[in-house]
Design an enzyme around this catalytic site. Structure first.
Site, short mmCIF file in Angstrom:
data_model
loop_
_atom_site.label_atom_id
_atom_site.label_comp_id
_atom_site.label_asym_id
_atom_site.label_seq_id
_atom_site.Cartn_x
_atom_site.Cartn_y
_atom_site.Cartn_z
N ASN A 17 -5.73 -0.87 17.32
CA ASN A 17 -7.67 -0.45 16.61
C ASN A 17 -8.31 -1.61 16.86
O ASN A 17 -10.03 -1.24 17.20
CB ASN A 17 -6.79 -0.44 15.20
CG ASN A 17 -6.14 0.85 14.61
OD1 ASN A 17 -6.97 2.20 14.76
ND2 ASN A 17 -4.52 1.06 14.08
N ARG A 94 -1.89 -7.00 3.96
CA ARG A 94 -2.40 -7.72 2.51
C ARG A 94 -2.41 -7.06 2.00
O ARG A 94 -3.28 -5.88 2.68
CB ARG A 94 -2.88 -9.11 2.47
CG ARG A 94 -2.11 -10.44 3.04
CD ARG A 94 -0.77 -10.30 3.06
NE ARG A 94 -0.76 -10.98 1.88
CZ ARG A 94 0.86 -11.66 0.82
NH1 ARG A 94 1.19 -11.20 1.90
NH2 ARG A 94 0.20 -11.67 0.31
N ASN A 110 -10.59 1.00 5.63
CA ASN A 110 -9.16 1.10 5.87
C ASN A 110 -8.57 2.16 6.79
O ASN A 110 -8.60 3.35 6.34
CB ASN A 110 -7.85 0.74 4.57
CG ASN A 110 -6.29 0.39 5.38
OD1 ASN A 110 -5.88 -0.29 6.41
ND2 ASN A 110 -5.94 1.09 4.81
N HIS A 112 -5.07 4.38 7.68
CA HIS A 112 -3.29 4.78 7.64
C HIS A 112 -2.74 5.64 8.47
O HIS A 112 -3.37 6.62 8.57
CB HIS A 112 -3.63 5.01 6.18
CG HIS A 112 -2.38 5.28 5.05
ND1 HIS A 112 -1.42 4.38 4.87
CD2 HIS A 112 -1.83 6.27 4.96
CE1 HIS A 112 -0.39 4.55 4.14
NE2 HIS A 112 -0.10 6.37 4.41
C1 GRF Z 1 -1.80 1.23 12.50
O1 GRF Z 1 -0.74 2.08 12.59
C2 GRF Z 1 -2.54 1.63 11.62
O2 GRF Z 1 -2.40 2.91 11.13
C3 GRF Z 1 -2.04 0.75 10.08
O3 GRF Z 1 -0.90 -0.78 10.51
C4 GRF Z 1 -0.87 -0.24 12.59
C5 GRF Z 1 -2.28 -0.88 12.60
O4 GRF Z 1 -1.50 -1.14 14.07
N1 GRF Z 1 -2.41 0.88 8.97
P1 GRF Z 1 -2.43 -1.98 14.94
O5 GRF Z 1 -2.27 -3.67 14.90
O6 GRF Z 1 -3.80 -1.84 14.89
O7 GRF Z 1 -1.75 -1.90 16.13
#
Ligand code: GRF
Length: 220
Positions: A17, A94, A110, A112
């Site tokens: 992300n 966290r 955030n 999710h």
């Molecule tokens: C994603 O699926 C996000 O929704 C969740 O943790 C994962 C993180 O993936 N909170 P990345 O580290 O961005 O590849």
């Protein structure tokens, strides 16, 4: 053109992300700059991605703090020092304290990997499969001190297929995460997002102006 909003990205893992946000910033499709990437995990792939993009990084290891509040205040201090305007949790494992949110009211978001309010918490792709849900997806929301409970900004939906494992479903969801997270940040950067109780109101790009007609219409 919009003033570029200063982001502080908190990540604990691989950082795909984060990468999507970096890519959009570099392509000019996101009016943002990442001021700092902070991780609690010295082995986070996100660190490498940030360094490669020339973004300052910081590892604040939660294991070195006796209390959650102390860890949070170290993170808050680093974000303030970097003059961060929007805190972006991108796979940050966290739970952040209310004191953190008080410093950045409606300024912590955030992502999710489920359609909230269904399946908050951990291992949610497997939970969606086990429950027999036909659809799952992802949610970008404001962080409010609860676990995945804050007001919802954007969601994307994907089907749950009969042959899905947690990994295949997670991959399908992640593709959508990479689209909606930069989009949510852009909406906030444009000042189009406001919170009313539980609801997030998003102002349309070109509001109708009853007093004037402009041709060609103002740019988005
Ligand atoms: C994603 O699926 C996000 O929704 C969740 O943790 C994962 C993180 O993936 N909170 P990345 O580290 O961005 O590849």
């Amino acid at each position: 053109m919009f003033k570029r909003i200063r982001l502080g990205v908190l990540a604990s893992g691989g950082g795909t992300n984060l990468q999507a946000i970096i890519d959009h910033c570099q392509a000019g499709s996101l009016a943002a700059e990442i001021a700092v990437v902070i991780t609690n995990n010295p082995g986070a792939g996100a660190l490498e991605r940030a360094a490669k993009a020339g973004i300052p990084t910081l590892c604040i290891n939660h294991r070195e703090f006796a209390r959650r509040e102390d860890f949070d205040s170290a993170v808050v201090g680093a974000l303030q020092e970097a003059h961060v305007e929007l805190v972006v949790l991108a796979g940050f494992m966290r739970i952040i304290t209310p004191a953190f949110i008080e410093v950045f009211p409606e300024r912590v978001i955030n992502i999710h990997p489920a359609l909230l309010p269904s399946f908050p918490g951990m291992h949610v792709q497997q939970q969606a499969i086990d429950y027999g849900a036909r659809f799952s997806g992802c949610t970008v929301h404001f962080v409010d001190g609860g676990v995945d409970t804050g007001p919802i900004i954007i969601q994307a939906v994907v089907p749950v297929l009969p042959e899905d494992t947690a990994d295949t479903l997670a991959a399908r969801i992640l593709e959508q995460e990479h689209l909606i997270y930069p989009r949510a940040i852009q909406l906030i950067a444009e000042g189009r997002v406001r919170v009313e109780g539980r609801r997030v109101i998003i102002r349309p790009a070109c509001p109708a102006d009853p007093t004037a007609l402009v041709n060609p219409a103002a740019e988005d």
